[in-house]
Design an enzyme around this catalytic site. Structure first.
Site, PDB file in Angstrom:
ATOM      1  N   GLY A  83      34.819  45.332  32.666  1.00 62.07           N
ATOM      2  CA  GLY A  83      35.920  44.360  32.800  1.00 62.07           C
ATOM      3  C   GLY A  83      35.774  43.185  31.872  1.00 62.07           C
ATOM      4  O   GLY A  83      35.728  42.043  32.323  1.00 62.07           O
ATOM      5  N   THR A  86      38.907  40.254  29.177  1.00 62.56           N
ATOM      6  CA  THR A  86      39.398  38.899  29.455  1.00 62.56           C
ATOM      7  C   THR A  86      38.382  38.148  30.313  1.00 62.56           C
ATOM      8  O   THR A  86      37.378  38.723  30.743  1.00 62.56           O
ATOM      9  CB  THR A  86      40.778  38.978  30.167  1.00 62.56           C
ATOM     10  OG1 THR A  86      41.285  37.666  30.370  1.00 62.56           O
ATOM     11  CG2 THR A  86      40.671  39.660  31.526  1.00 62.56           C
ATOM     12  N   ILE A  88      35.631  35.978  32.326  1.00 61.06           N
ATOM     13  CA  ILE A  88      34.181  35.780  32.259  1.00 61.06           C
ATOM     14  C   ILE A  88      33.516  36.903  31.451  1.00 61.06           C
ATOM     15  O   ILE A  88      32.604  36.645  30.655  1.00 61.06           O
ATOM     16  CB  ILE A  88      33.616  35.743  33.696  1.00 61.06           C
ATOM     17  CG1 ILE A  88      34.199  34.544  34.464  1.00 61.06           C
ATOM     18  CG2 ILE A  88      32.097  35.676  33.688  1.00 61.06           C
ATOM     19  CD1 ILE A  88      33.976  34.601  35.967  1.00 61.06           C
ATOM     20  N   TYR A 238      38.471  41.106  50.045  1.00 62.82           N
ATOM     21  CA  TYR A 238      37.754  40.592  48.864  1.00 62.82           C
ATOM     22  C   TYR A 238      36.359  40.108  49.262  1.00 62.82           C
ATOM     23  O   TYR A 238      35.358  40.447  48.620  1.00 62.82           O
ATOM     24  CB  TYR A 238      38.548  39.456  48.207  1.00 62.82           C
ATOM     25  CG  TYR A 238      37.865  38.889  46.971  1.00 62.82           C
ATOM     26  CD1 TYR A 238      37.781  39.634  45.795  1.00 62.82           C
ATOM     27  CD2 TYR A 238      37.293  37.613  46.975  1.00 62.82           C
ATOM     28  CE1 TYR A 238      37.153  39.123  44.662  1.00 62.82           C
ATOM     29  CE2 TYR A 238      36.675  37.093  45.847  1.00 62.82           C
ATOM     30  CZ  TYR A 238      36.617  37.849  44.694  1.00 62.82           C
ATOM     31  OH  TYR A 238      35.976  37.342  43.577  1.00 62.82           O
TER      32      TYR A 238
HETATM   33  N1  NAP Z   1      37.262  33.487  38.387  1.00 61.35           N
HETATM   34  C1  NAP Z   1      36.596  33.038  39.435  1.00 61.35           C
HETATM   35  O1  NAP Z   1      36.796  31.905  39.881  1.00 61.35           O
HETATM   36  C2  NAP Z   1      35.565  33.902  40.091  1.00 61.35           C
HETATM   37  C3  NAP Z   1      34.855  33.372  41.185  1.00 61.35           C
HETATM   38  C4  NAP Z   1      33.890  34.161  41.816  1.00 61.35           C
HETATM   39  C5  NAP Z   1      33.649  35.441  41.343  1.00 61.35           C
HETATM   40  N2  NAP Z   1      34.353  35.940  40.286  1.00 61.35           N
HETATM   41  C6  NAP Z   1      34.066  37.312  39.827  1.00 61.35           C
HETATM   42  O2  NAP Z   1      33.897  37.327  38.435  1.00 61.35           O
HETATM   43  C7  NAP Z   1      34.216  38.616  37.942  1.00 61.35           C
HETATM   44  C8  NAP Z   1      35.077  38.482  36.698  1.00 61.35           C
HETATM   45  O3  NAP Z   1      36.322  37.954  37.082  1.00 61.35           O
HETATM   46  P1  NAP Z   1      37.221  37.025  36.149  1.00 61.35           P
HETATM   47  O4  NAP Z   1      37.344  35.728  36.834  1.00 61.35           O
HETATM   48  O5  NAP Z   1      36.788  37.062  34.742  1.00 61.35           O
HETATM   49  O6  NAP Z   1      38.633  37.758  36.360  1.00 61.35           O
HETATM   50  P2  NAP Z   1      39.655  38.412  35.310  1.00 61.35           P
HETATM   51  O7  NAP Z   1      39.932  37.487  34.197  1.00 61.35           O
HETATM   52  O8  NAP Z   1      40.787  38.894  36.142  1.00 61.35           O
HETATM   53  O9  NAP Z   1      38.825  39.667  34.760  1.00 61.35           O
HETATM   54  C9  NAP Z   1      38.584  40.766  35.570  1.00 61.35           C
HETATM   55  C10 NAP Z   1      38.277  41.948  34.697  1.00 61.35           C
HETATM   56  O10 NAP Z   1      38.072  43.077  35.542  1.00 61.35           O
HETATM   57  C11 NAP Z   1      38.870  44.129  35.058  1.00 61.35           C
HETATM   58  N3  NAP Z   1      39.238  45.111  36.080  1.00 61.35           N
HETATM   59  C12 NAP Z   1      40.019  44.921  37.163  1.00 61.35           C
HETATM   60  N4  NAP Z   1      40.165  46.075  37.814  1.00 61.35           N
HETATM   61  C13 NAP Z   1      39.486  47.021  37.114  1.00 61.35           C
HETATM   62  C14 NAP Z   1      39.270  48.402  37.266  1.00 61.35           C
HETATM   63  N5  NAP Z   1      39.851  49.098  38.242  1.00 61.35           N
HETATM   64  N6  NAP Z   1      38.497  49.039  36.367  1.00 61.35           N
HETATM   65  C15 NAP Z   1      37.947  48.382  35.342  1.00 61.35           C
HETATM   66  N7  NAP Z   1      38.112  47.070  35.139  1.00 61.35           N
HETATM   67  C16 NAP Z   1      38.885  46.395  36.014  1.00 61.35           C
HETATM   68  C17 NAP Z   1      40.098  43.459  34.491  1.00 61.35           C
HETATM   69  O11 NAP Z   1      40.786  44.342  33.643  1.00 61.35           O
HETATM   70  P3  NAP Z   1      42.376  44.142  33.403  1.00 61.35           P
HETATM   71  O12 NAP Z   1      42.525  42.965  32.527  1.00 61.35           O
HETATM   72  O13 NAP Z   1      42.798  45.424  32.763  1.00 61.35           O
HETATM   73  O14 NAP Z   1      42.982  43.949  34.754  1.00 61.35           O
HETATM   74  C18 NAP Z   1      39.447  42.302  33.764  1.00 61.35           C
HETATM   75  O15 NAP Z   1      38.944  42.718  32.536  1.00 61.35           O
HETATM   76  C19 NAP Z   1      34.875  39.362  39.085  1.00 61.35           C
HETATM   77  O16 NAP Z   1      33.954  40.270  39.643  1.00 61.35           O
HETATM   78  C20 NAP Z   1      35.199  38.280  40.088  1.00 61.35           C
HETATM   79  O17 NAP Z   1      35.193  38.768  41.418  1.00 61.35           O
HETATM   80  C21 NAP Z   1      35.301  35.191  39.640  1.00 61.35           C
END
Ligand code: NAP
Length: 401
Positions: A83, A86, A88, A238
């Site tokens: 993932g 985009t 993190i 979640y």
């Molecule tokens: N942002 C926060 O505040 C926060 C806080 C705590 C934990 N986290 C954790 O940090 C991690 C990264 O999140 P982020 O904030 O960077 O979110 P994000 O910008 O939405 O990135 C999520 C990534 O996961 C990919 N993804 C989603 N479903 C998928 C699937 N079925 N198969 C493969 N890839 C998939 C997305 O791909 P697409 O672009 O194609 O959808 C995207 O590349 C996550 O595990 C999230 O739970 C984030």
């Protein structure tokens, strides 16, 4: 007589140029006071502005959290990040690429992945970046990814389980599992297990699991793991999936003891990414959230720092089974380090993804286990396929000895 009645100085002096009743000293004192008053206000306002700016700057610094500052390189190390088109994940890949890693970008959307790959190649001057398709919502896609990766690479130094989906409406994965549990936990569970042999061969190697502080609200609902009876987008599914990430880390670290493969998990902070794409509030609330997030949320780069420390820091070479936030290790709440739950979840996950059990079931557990059912009420495809599918996974792709 009249002179004696008028006190000295209270009337116009004989021969004075000022009109009667006018006191020049009082006038100049008043002017001086006004002059001082203006500057006093200006200086006061300036001081307040400086204090507020310094406070805002410090608060912003605190929100962004500490950065990983060691300059160590990892030239030629083979890395998988899930993932990472985009958010993190993308920032994580950028930093690893700058440090010379050979990165497999495992994304579900090949087009978005390619755009990110080209941008990162441009910014890092590293050509060793590969676009690979991985949909964690499909167990077959996970197997295909691993098969291709193993045909291409003989080693794996670092696996970062970063991909995630948050608070989406209740939908199912290709295999019929609740989306958030399926993608955030089960997909990564299978991926990691299928790659363990490569990680062991390449030891010392590392696994980083991106979890969330949302695990604090989570409970593993043994009676309703797929949230069929009751679905809570955030506090239910979640949070449960992010708690599962931590229990998985605890269990895996005990399995990998003495293997020189470490596994740690982290909370990246509250980060301005696309994770809230399923937020269904009114438009004005979205705008407020978006504007506020510019200041009150971490940037994606800041959000990647804890993952980067876990991935890179030579000082963490032997550290395993830890939970980190803001680049620091934190103790876990009792329900996130409950090994009985971690054992149960591990066995259940094995069944759900169709892997053979790694350990014999505990003596008190019912040996006649029912095959796990998905939310359609049918048997899970992999479990239902029985030993043939399991065997093909075990003999063709997995060597978890
Ligand atoms: N942002 C926060 O505040 C926060 C806080 C705590 C934990 N986290 C954790 O940090 C991690 C990264 O999140 P982020 O904030 O960077 O979110 P994000 O910008 O939405 O990135 C999520 C990534 O996961 C990919 N993804 C989603 N479903 C998928 C699937 N079925 N198969 C493969 N890839 C998939 C997305 O791909 P697409 O672009 O194609 O959808 C995207 O590349 C996550 O595990 C999230 O739970 C984030």
């Amino acid at each position: 007589m009249s002179e004696a009645a008028t006190p000295p100085g209270s009337g116009p002096e004989r021969g004075s140029v000022f009109p009667p009743g006018f006191d020049p000293t009082a006038e100049s004192a008043e002017k001086t006071l006004c002059f001082r008053g203006f500057w006093a206000w200006a200086v006061l306002i300036l001081l307040i502005a400086i204090c507020v700016s310094v406070f805002m700057w410090l608060l912003r610094k605190c929100i962004q959290g500490p950065a990983y500052r060691k300059a160590n390189r990892i030239d030629g190390k083979v890395v998988i990040v899930t993932g990472c088109n985009t958010g993190i994940g993308k920032e994580t890949v950028l930093e690893l690429a700058k440090r010379g890693a050979r990165v497999y970008m495992a994304c579900r959307d090949a087009g978005r992945c390619e755009a990110a790959r080209l941008e990162i190649m441009d910014r890092s001057h590293n050509q060793q970046l590969f676009n690979r398709t991985l949909d964690l919502g499909s167990l077959q896609s996970v197997r295909n990814f691993v098969e291709r990766f193993k045909a291409e690479e003989s080693r794996l130094d670092l696996l970062i389980n970063n991909a995630g989906v948050m608070a989406c409406p209740r939908t199912l994965t290709t295999d019929g599992y609740e989306q958030q549990f399926g993608v955030n936990h089960l997909g990564h569970f299978l991926l990691t297990n299928l790659l363990l042999d490569r990680l062991k061969q390449s030891s010392p190697s590392r696994i980083v699991v991106v979890s969330s502080a949302a695990h604090l609200f989570g409970r593993i609902n043994r009676e309703d793991l797929m949230s069929e009876k009751k679905y809570g987008k955030f506090f239910g599914a979640y949070s449960q999936s992010k708690l599962a990430n931590i229990l998985f880390t605890c269990k895996l670290s005990s399995i990998l003891k003495n293997s020189r493969v470490t596994v740690n998990c982290c909370h990246p902070g509250v980060v301005r990414t696309e994770l809230n794409r399923h937020f269904a509030g009114p438009g004005w609330m979205k705008s407020v959230l978006q504007t506020g997030s510019l200041y009150f949320f971490k940037s994606p780069k800041a959000g990647a720092q804890t993952s980067l420390r876990l991935a890179l820091d030579p000082g963490l070479e032997g550290s395993t089974g830890g939970y980190y936030s803001d680049c620091m290790r934190w103790p876990l709440v009792p329900w996130a380090r409950n090994m009985e739950t971690a054992d149960w979840l591990w066995r259940e996950s094995e069944k759900l993804v169709g892997l053979p059990p790694m350990e014999p079931p505990p003596p008190n557990q019912n040996q006649n286990q029912n095959p796990t059912q998905n939310s359609n009420g049918t048997q899970n495809g992999n479990a239902a396929n029985g030993s043939r599918e399991m065997q093909s996974v075990e003999t063709v792709v997995v060597n978890r000895s």
